[in-house]
Design a protein around this motif. Structure first.
Motif, mmCIF file in Angstrom:
data_model
loop_
_atom_site.group_PDB
_atom_site.id
_atom_site.type_symbol
_atom_site.label_atom_id
_atom_site.label_comp_id
_atom_site.label_asym_id
_atom_site.label_seq_id
_atom_site.Cartn_x
_atom_site.Cartn_y
_atom_site.Cartn_z
ATOM 1 N N GLN A 127 0.830 -1.205 0.000
ATOM 2 C CA GLN A 127 0.000 0.000 0.000
ATOM 3 C C GLN A 127 0.854 1.240 0.000
ATOM 4 O O GLN A 127 0.478 2.260 -0.520
ATOM 5 C CB GLN A 127 -0.826 0.053 1.277
ATOM 6 C CG GLN A 127 -2.039 -0.837 1.276
ATOM 7 C CD GLN A 127 -2.637 -0.830 2.661
ATOM 8 O OE1 GLN A 127 -2.547 -1.802 3.386
ATOM 9 N NE2 GLN A 127 -3.198 0.296 3.038
ATOM 10 N N ARG A 128 1.943 1.109 0.709
ATOM 11 C CA ARG A 128 2.760 2.289 0.912
ATOM 12 C C ARG A 128 4.201 1.890 1.132
ATOM 13 O O ARG A 128 4.507 1.065 1.986
ATOM 14 C CB ARG A 128 2.226 3.041 2.142
ATOM 15 C CG ARG A 128 2.697 4.471 2.215
ATOM 16 C CD ARG A 128 1.846 5.250 3.193
ATOM 17 N NE ARG A 128 0.538 5.564 2.633
ATOM 18 C CZ ARG A 128 0.324 6.515 1.712
ATOM 19 N NH1 ARG A 128 1.317 7.237 1.271
ATOM 20 N NH2 ARG A 128 -0.889 6.741 1.266
ATOM 21 N N ALA A 129 5.068 2.453 0.334
ATOM 22 C CA ALA A 129 6.494 2.185 0.484
ATOM 23 C C ALA A 129 7.262 3.434 0.130
ATOM 24 O O ALA A 129 6.944 4.108 -0.854
ATOM 25 C CB ALA A 129 6.920 1.028 -0.426
ATOM 26 N N ALA A 130 8.249 3.754 0.935
ATOM 27 C CA ALA A 130 9.041 4.955 0.649
ATOM 28 C C ALA A 130 10.331 4.914 1.440
ATOM 29 O O ALA A 130 10.456 4.189 2.436
ATOM 30 C CB ALA A 130 8.254 6.208 1.030
ATOM 31 N N GLU A 131 11.270 5.708 0.987
ATOM 32 C CA GLU A 131 12.506 5.843 1.743
ATOM 33 C C GLU A 131 12.279 6.877 2.819
ATOM 34 O O GLU A 131 11.936 8.024 2.530
ATOM 35 C CB GLU A 131 13.635 6.294 0.807
ATOM 36 C CG GLU A 131 14.789 5.361 0.878
ATOM 37 C CD GLU A 131 15.859 5.637 -0.159
ATOM 38 O OE1 GLU A 131 15.946 6.766 -0.647
ATOM 39 O OE2 GLU A 131 16.589 4.695 -0.459
ATOM 40 N N LEU A 132 12.450 6.478 4.046
ATOM 41 C CA LEU A 132 12.266 7.394 5.162
ATOM 42 C C LEU A 132 13.477 7.336 6.071
ATOM 43 O O LEU A 132 14.240 6.368 6.035
ATOM 44 C CB LEU A 132 11.023 6.999 5.979
ATOM 45 C CG LEU A 132 9.671 6.894 5.277
ATOM 46 C CD1 LEU A 132 8.619 6.382 6.253
ATOM 47 C CD2 LEU A 132 9.250 8.238 4.716
ATOM 48 N N GLY A 133 13.620 8.357 6.882
ATOM 49 C CA GLY A 133 14.642 8.282 7.919
ATOM 50 C C GLY A 133 14.048 7.508 9.074
ATOM 51 O O GLY A 133 12.925 7.786 9.495
ATOM 52 N N MET A 134 14.791 6.543 9.578
ATOM 53 C CA MET A 134 14.231 5.710 10.650
ATOM 54 C C MET A 134 15.178 5.617 11.819
ATOM 55 O O MET A 134 16.389 5.397 11.640
ATOM 56 C CB MET A 134 13.938 4.310 10.100
ATOM 57 C CG MET A 134 13.376 3.341 11.135
ATOM 58 S SD MET A 134 12.974 1.768 10.353
ATOM 59 C CE MET A 134 12.569 0.781 11.793
ATOM 60 N N LYS A 135 14.642 5.787 13.009
ATOM 61 C CA LYS A 135 15.482 5.720 14.211
ATOM 62 C C LYS A 135 14.857 4.753 15.197
ATOM 63 O O LYS A 135 13.660 4.802 15.475
ATOM 64 C CB LYS A 135 15.595 7.120 14.816
ATOM 65 C CG LYS A 135 16.512 7.188 16.042
ATOM 66 C CD LYS A 135 16.923 8.630 16.333
ATOM 67 C CE LYS A 135 15.888 9.297 17.205
ATOM 68 N NZ LYS A 135 16.337 9.441 18.595
ATOM 69 N N GLY A 136 15.684 3.880 15.753
ATOM 70 C CA GLY A 136 15.186 2.886 16.701
ATOM 71 C C GLY A 136 14.878 3.485 18.064
ATOM 72 O O GLY A 136 15.159 4.651 18.317
#
Lengths: 155, 273
Positions: A17-26
């Motif tokens: 449904q939705r896919a994108a390059e995002l900044g991700m932080k744990g």
């Protein structure tokens, strides 16, 4: 705890449904923002290193709280641990809002609650149970009183 | 790939309803004997442990992309969760119930446990609800009947497919020989009738739908399942395309025939020599 990893990886490759390059932080202290390909498939959020075939990880989107963090960022908190959040940085406000919306609506439990709501309302308005036509009126999972909080009490 | 397991165990232990639980026998991976395990179905996840009271889970099966099938087995009341027909190297889980009613009940529960099933169902009720509200506020005196839209018909088809079993409940290629199922009232879906008040002509919505797995035909490859990840816009777009194509073809057909008739009319009916 064992799980069907191959099958889950296969799921991560399905149209999403939705896919994108995002900044991700744990959620841990010391975690930093990293660029990840984030992909929403059914009620799972997969995240990949860009251009890798197999996801790094999978997050089940149930019992979680999604919050707007900033103009362009949102967070997901799991396990009722409000301080332990995953942070996601988007490219725009619009994208951020779209992600939040999609994630909330992807939850199985969210859908279940909606189903029960519509069922109850339709029954109230027409006197007919809309699930009867499918022969699934009796199923416990669609009952109003199956251990769920009534919708009206939800914040 | 890391599965954040704590999230799953937390989901299992929270107060959302358990969809089904009970003992089943599970065929081991290495040890090929069947082991008795306590299974808990919640949403699209099937958890299992040794005993109901145990805190530790042995494992979980994510029920997306699998079909539920009756299978041949040394064990009675067996069925399987098949993840791949096309040699992707995905697993088949073999399970067996204690008796026939349990077997039936588990198969039914597992067949409809996937995310898309619920998603379609909700979307359908949402449409009915909205239609109803519009009617309630309109000045026309409309019969307060349940309007059954195209999504509902499609869903009904797939549910009827689930509920009526020829000799197996398999939604996959071919039909296996083997046990036939005694259909009890739980498995019968009542016939869907389009009420006259329904605005759409039944002719425009043929029973053969693009999105229902044909029970006698090959399973479409996993990528074609409308189930995983199809958003409402995609679905409608596809549906619109599909029926639009049919209409275009019918129209082209009609135009061709019309041409043919005109051509014939150019000849005199009487031969003037």
């Amino acid at each position: 705890m064992r799980f069907n990893e191959k099958e889950l990886v296969s799921l991560s490759r399905q149209p999403s449904q939705r896919a994108a390059e995002l900044g991700m932080k744990g959620p841990k202290k010391g975690d930093v923002v990293k660029k990840r390909l984030v992909k929403l498939v059914v009620n799972f959020l997969f995240y990949f290193r860009t251009d890798e075939e197999e996801p790094l990880g999978a997050l089940l989107l149930e019992q979680c709280r999604v919050e707007r963090e900033d103009d362009q960022a949102f967070s997901i908190a799991f396990l009722d641990e409000a301080e332990r959040k995953y942070l996601f940085e988007c490219d725009s406000q619009e994208q951020c809002l779209e992600w939040i919306d999609s994630i909330v609506k992807a939850s199985y439990e969210f859908m279940r609650k909606n189903l029960i709501f519509y069922r109850t309302e339709i029954h109230r308005m027409t006197g007919k149970d809309p699930l009867e036509q499918y022969g699934i009126s009796d199923e416990t999972r669609f009952q109003v009183n199956s251990g769920l909080q009534p919708i009206t009490k939800e914040a | 790939m890391k599965l954040h397991k704590k999230i799953l165990t937390h989901y299992l232990s929270c107060n959302s309803p358990v969809d089904k639980e009970g003992y089943l026998y599970k065929k081991g991976e290495r040890n090929t004997s069947y082991q008795k395990r306590w299974f808990v179905l919640k949403g699209n996840l099937l958890f299992y442990k040794d005993r109901p009271g145990d805190r530790d889970l042995i494992g979980v099966i994510v029920l997306e992309g699998c079909s539920v099938q009756l299978c041949e087995s040394e064990e009675q009341f067996a069925f399987s969760l098949v993840f791949s027909e096309t040699g992707l190297g995905l697993r088949t889980y073999k399970l067996a119930a204690e008796d026939q009613p349990n077997q039936e009940s588990w198969i039914k529960a597992l067949l409809s446990a996937n995310h898309s099933f619920l998603s379609l169902l909700v979307r359908d009720l949402e449409k009915q609800y909205e239609e109803m509200r519009r009617e309630a506020y309109s000045s026309d005196t409309y019969q307060r009947s349940t309007v059954i839209g195209p999504d509902a018909e499609r869903l009904a088809q797939s549910l009827i497919t689930i509920n009526s079993s020829p000799s197996s409940l398999k939604l996959g290629p071919g039909l296996r020989e083997g046990r036939s199922y005694s259909t009890n009232h739980l498995l019968q879906a009542p016939p869907i009738s389009s009420k006259p008040v329904c605005k759409r002509s039944p002719k425009l919505w043929p029973k053969r739908n693009a999105h229902v797995t044909p029970i006698n035909g090959p399973t479409p490859p996993l990528g074609e399942w409308p189930l995983v990840g199809s958003g409402p816009l995609e679905d409608f777009g596809e549906l619109h395309e599909h029926y639009g194509k049919e209409v275009k073809e019918l129209r082209a057909d009609w135009l061709q025939r019309k041409q043919g008739e005109e051509d014939n009319q150019e000849e005199d009916l009487i031969d003037f020599g």
